[in-house]
Design a protein around this motif. Sequence first.
Motif, PDB file in Angstrom:
ATOM      1  N   LEU A 275       8.074  -2.997  -5.950  1.00 15.76           N
ATOM      2  CA  LEU A 275       7.531  -3.342  -4.648  1.00 15.76           C
ATOM      3  C   LEU A 275       6.147  -2.736  -4.499  1.00 15.76           C
ATOM      4  O   LEU A 275       5.938  -1.567  -4.840  1.00 15.76           O
ATOM      5  N   VAL A 276       5.208  -3.518  -3.998  1.00 14.39           N
ATOM      6  CA  VAL A 276       3.817  -3.095  -3.883  1.00 14.39           C
ATOM      7  C   VAL A 276       3.409  -3.147  -2.414  1.00 14.39           C
ATOM      8  O   VAL A 276       3.675  -4.134  -1.719  1.00 14.39           O
ATOM      9  N   GLU A 277       2.776  -2.082  -1.956  1.00 14.18           N
ATOM     10  CA  GLU A 277       2.285  -2.038  -0.583  1.00 14.18           C
ATOM     11  C   GLU A 277       1.245  -3.135  -0.358  1.00 14.18           C
ATOM     12  O   GLU A 277       0.336  -3.333  -1.160  1.00 14.18           O
ATOM     13  N   GLY A 278       1.406  -3.896   0.737  1.00 11.21           N
ATOM     14  CA  GLY A 278       0.424  -4.897   1.097  1.00 11.21           C
ATOM     15  C   GLY A 278       0.725  -6.298   0.626  1.00 11.21           C
ATOM     16  O   GLY A 278      -0.099  -7.194   0.825  1.00 11.21           O
ATOM     17  N   THR A 279       1.892  -6.538   0.031  1.00 12.18           N
ATOM     18  CA  THR A 279       2.243  -7.880  -0.424  1.00 12.18           C
ATOM     19  C   THR A 279       3.726  -8.130  -0.215  1.00 12.18           C
ATOM     20  O   THR A 279       4.541  -7.217  -0.369  1.00 12.18           O
ATOM     21  N   PRO A 280       4.110  -9.359   0.154  1.00 13.45           N
ATOM     22  CA  PRO A 280       5.533  -9.670   0.337  1.00 13.45           C
ATOM     23  C   PRO A 280       6.227 -10.093  -0.952  1.00 13.45           C
ATOM     24  O   PRO A 280       7.419 -10.362  -0.936  1.00 13.45           O
ATOM     25  N   ASN A 281       5.493 -10.185  -2.060  1.00 12.64           N
ATOM     26  CA  ASN A 281       6.073 -10.639  -3.319  1.00 12.64           C
ATOM     27  C   ASN A 281       6.541  -9.443  -4.133  1.00 12.64           C
ATOM     28  O   ASN A 281       5.734  -8.576  -4.499  1.00 12.64           O
ATOM     29  N   VAL A 282       7.834  -9.410  -4.437  1.00 13.03           N
ATOM     30  CA  VAL A 282       8.450  -8.325  -5.191  1.00 13.03           C
ATOM     31  C   VAL A 282       8.681  -8.779  -6.624  1.00 13.03           C
ATOM     32  O   VAL A 282       9.146  -9.903  -6.862  1.00 13.03           O
ATOM     33  N   LEU A 283       8.352  -7.927  -7.581  1.00 12.32           N
ATOM     34  CA  LEU A 283       8.510  -8.235  -8.998  1.00 12.32           C
ATOM     35  C   LEU A 283       9.885  -7.776  -9.475  1.00 12.32           C
ATOM     36  O   LEU A 283      10.392  -6.736  -9.036  1.00 12.32           O
ATOM     37  N   ILE A 284      10.475  -8.547 -10.380  1.00 10.91           N
ATOM     38  CA  ILE A 284      11.779  -8.229 -10.961  1.00 10.91           C
ATOM     39  C   ILE A 284      11.613  -8.167 -12.479  1.00 10.91           C
ATOM     40  O   ILE A 284      11.068  -9.088 -13.095  1.00 10.91           O
ATOM     41  N   ALA A 285      12.106  -7.093 -13.083  1.00  9.64           N
ATOM     42  CA  ALA A 285      12.057  -6.951 -14.539  1.00  9.64           C
ATOM     43  C   ALA A 285      13.352  -6.284 -15.016  1.00  9.64           C
ATOM     44  O   ALA A 285      13.889  -5.426 -14.313  1.00  9.64           O
ATOM     45  N   PRO A 286      13.860  -6.660 -16.184  1.00 12.85           N
ATOM     46  CA  PRO A 286      13.426  -7.800 -17.010  1.00 12.85           C
ATOM     47  C   PRO A 286      13.934  -9.112 -16.405  1.00 12.85           C
ATOM     48  O   PRO A 286      14.724  -9.096 -15.462  1.00 12.85           O
TER      49      PRO A 286
END
Length: 515
Positions: free
Chosen positions: A277-288
Amino acid sequence: MHRQQFPNRSSANDNQLPPEYANIPIDPVVENNLIRLKRDMGGSDDLIMRQIHNTGINTAAAAVVYIDGLSNAMAINQYIFDVLDYSLPRFGEDMETLDAGALAKKLLNGMGPIRTISDLGLLYKKLLSGEAIILLRGHKYAYSADIREWKGRDVTESTNQTSVRGPRESFTETLRTNTSLVRRKIKDPRLWLETVTIGQLTQTDVTIMYINGLAKPAVLQMVRDRLSKIQIDGILDSGYIEEQIEDGKWSLFPTVFNTELPDNVAGQLLEGKIAILVEGTPNVLIAPTQLVTFFQSTEDYYQRFFYASLLRVLRFGSVFISLFFPSLYIAITTFHRDMLPASLLISLAAQREGVPFPAFFEAMIMEITFEILREAGLRMPRAIGQAVSVVGTLVIGQAAVEAGIVSAAMVIVVSITAISTFTVPAYSMSIPIRVLRFVFMGVAASFGLFGIIMGFFVLMLHLCALRSFGEPFMAPLAPYKQTDMQDALFRLPRWLAFKRPDTSLEANSSRIRKS
């Protein structure tokens, strides 16, 4: 909440601070610190510095510094100033006799954690993150109060990833709001968070979230290592992170999944994956992640299993239509006309009579035109964007047929192909499909069906060679694993899906606890 720095991250975090401020001590004279802050920040209007004089001398006994709009001014007045007024020494007393620990405990009763600041670099980091800074005369340390408050977008329904059935909430641009949305769904103390700051200038908080005992330690450490190696001035969106940590950097296919749905993230965490999760964006990354994940919708798990499986098969079929339909039309009408029934061949020949271009150029003209209309529809104001894209497609298609530039059959092929692309739930996966469509059109025009088949083999070899944080991108299809096929091409009913995917630890692979 489990908040810690990554292992061996202390030096890296220090490097993220502005180098001209790192290791500069706090001046015991409050006014000297205020002058330095005002000079370094260019006398910015939103820098609020309030002094307290109650020792009977001209120098300030204490000062509170914060950024207007990032800190809660009402809470600062209610908690910090009231506590300072009653806690600071009276007239004639020495400020050095003040017990900073006792003062911190009093402040803690009305606010969040109070942290000690020893240098100017850390002071700027806390100040520009929205925390209030407390300076005390005669003390070589400052104190920060986590009293952040800034305006953010409310939790609303996602406009990019819609569903008929399921939760309507989506992530926002506020990191702590996003973590709370996930915690509301997974109420387990093993849901751990680790936060690190990335970006020399933006000082952006990046949090990894995982379930301890489900996520593989090797994958988790790989995520930490790749994040720790990022050296960049600023992070404004999770795309900055994705581009630097993904495998196959020269591949068209994304090897990191992104979503703005909390229930999607919760479901991935339950399968042993890791969220970034990154501050300032609603898009969350999933790995792997795996290829099949991009064709799965959260709505699949809210519908009955046979209907969800049918829709999933429909999506995979639509992908093949979107990828190969124009190239098959070009190959058959150019090299393999004997494969068509005589009546259909005569009809196509009649439609193409008077068309000056071969089938390949016909398809290229229509595909490029549609891509232009699609991009224009996205960039135009919403009130007119959709109308322009739809009307433009119909008008241009009909005009092109009447002008004899393209055939009616080609308009049908391109339309079906374009519509099939929209069945992919993940927008990031539809982009490589659209690009590869042009590649297959080119090999079809050059080599016919043989070129399409060889291109398909090359594509499969490339996908099988891809990895996502050490995990096979084509799993569970290649390498094939029977236990993971329960939620790949089809979705088995929940009373049969008792095993987690291979992305989780083998010791906790069962979804069902035995009594």
